[in-house]
Scaffold this motif. Structure first.
Motif, short mmCIF file in Angstrom:
data_model
loop_
_atom_site.label_atom_id
_atom_site.label_comp_id
_atom_site.label_asym_id
_atom_site.label_seq_id
_atom_site.Cartn_x
_atom_site.Cartn_y
_atom_site.Cartn_z
N TYR A 36 0.85 -1.19 0.00
CA TYR A 36 0.00 0.00 0.00
C TYR A 36 0.88 1.24 0.00
N GLN B 265 0.88 5.11 1.28
CA GLN B 265 0.21 6.06 2.16
C GLN B 265 0.83 7.44 1.94
N GLY C 115 -2.61 12.82 3.24
CA GLY C 115 -3.97 13.23 2.91
C GLY C 115 -4.74 12.30 2.00
N LEU C 116 -4.13 11.22 1.57
CA LEU C 116 -4.80 10.31 0.62
C LEU C 116 -5.14 8.97 1.21
N GLY C 117 -4.83 8.75 2.47
CA GLY C 117 -5.11 7.45 3.06
C GLY C 117 -4.21 6.38 2.47
N LEU C 118 -4.66 5.16 2.55
CA LEU C 118 -3.89 4.04 2.01
C LEU C 118 -4.43 3.65 0.65
N LEU D 159 4.77 7.01 2.38
CA LEU D 159 5.10 5.86 3.20
C LEU D 159 4.56 4.63 2.49
N LEU E 169 3.69 0.82 2.75
CA LEU E 169 3.40 -0.18 3.77
C LEU E 169 3.23 -1.55 3.13
N PHE F 213 0.59 -5.48 9.36
CA PHE F 213 1.39 -4.48 8.67
C PHE F 213 2.78 -4.33 9.27
N GLY F 214 3.73 -4.01 8.40
CA GLY F 214 5.04 -3.56 8.84
C GLY F 214 4.98 -2.08 9.16
N GLU F 215 6.11 -1.54 9.59
CA GLU F 215 6.14 -0.13 9.97
C GLU F 215 6.37 0.81 8.78
N GLY G 125 3.20 1.02 12.05
CA GLY G 125 2.31 0.47 11.03
C GLY G 125 0.90 0.36 11.57
N THR H 163 -9.88 7.29 4.08
CA THR H 163 -8.77 8.23 4.12
C THR H 163 -8.26 8.49 5.53
#
Lengths: 117, 113
Positions: A35, A37, A40-43, A88, A90, A108-110, B43, B105
């Protein structure tokens, strides 16, 4: 038990370069998801690999690609980097795909933070 | 149209006050719904999920969410928040024929003293 691990933690590149991000899933998990990230756009869903095959792809250009290795680890490659690729990234793994009644949980990883200058 | 919609980007609240984070989903989303939480510099972690059965699901740290089919909603609630609940919360649903998890979002919950 080790969780999902990602490397590198941070990566700085310039426009036009290539970036490679790596992910090791939880032991026993065969599915890996990527994913993006962005602020402002989410995942945003990028890619799903299962048993070494690409199973699904999000709405991203072909310069976003990846693969899954026989040990189920995965690599995300971004070619011809653009400024808006800064985000970011993910990685997540799961035992079963999200739509199966028994699970749906992604671990999820960091993340790997990619900065494109 | 957005598959999963989180109506509030930020929710400030005082400690010990109740909170509701809103999530609505579209018809393209199957009835597998999730809330994930992302603490600063970490995460995402699963908070709770609805797959079937009772429409009210609870997490171990006091959050609950109710699946409401008629309103296509899956709002997250907590009767009394703590400073440690400060995080970003993501609602998610299964789309794409059952093999993709689509996220909203996100809602930034900021708990203040």
């Amino acid at each position: 038990e080790a969780g999902v691990t990602q490397s590198p933690t941070h990566l700085i590149k310039t426009r036009g370069q290539q970036a490679t991000l790596r992910c090791s899933p939880i032991s026993g998990h065969t599915s890996v998801y990527w994913y993006q990230q962005a602020l402002g756009l989410g995942l945003q869903f990028l890619l799903w690999y299962d048993e070494g095959e690409e199973r699904n792809r999000g709405n991203f250009p072909p310069r976003f690609s990846g693969r899954q290795f026989p040990n189920y680890s995965s690599e995300l490659n971004v070619n011809a980097l653009e400024l808006e690729d800064s985000a970011l990234y993910l990685c997540a793994s799961s035992l079963d795909p999200p739509g199966t009644p028994n699970t749906g949980e992604l671990f999820f990883g960091e993340g790997s933070r990619l900065t494109v200058l | 149209a957005q598959s999963v919609t989180q109506l509030d980007s930020q929710v400030p609240v005082f400690e010990e006050a109740p909170v509701e984070l809103r999530c609505n989903y579209s018809s393209s989303v199957s009835v597998y719904l999730f809330w994930y939480v992302q603490y600063p510099n970490q995460g995402l972690q699963l908070l709770l999920k609805y797959l079937s059965g009772s429409t009210l699901v609870e997490s171990i740290n006091g959050f609950e969410a109710e699946f409401n089919k008629s309103q296509t909603s899956f709002h997250l609630r907590k009767p009394s928040v703590h400073i440690s609940d400060t995080a970003e919360y993501f609602c998610a649903g299964v789309t794409g024929g059952g093999n993709k998890l689509t996220f909203g979002t996100g809602t930034q919950l900021k708990v203040e003293l």
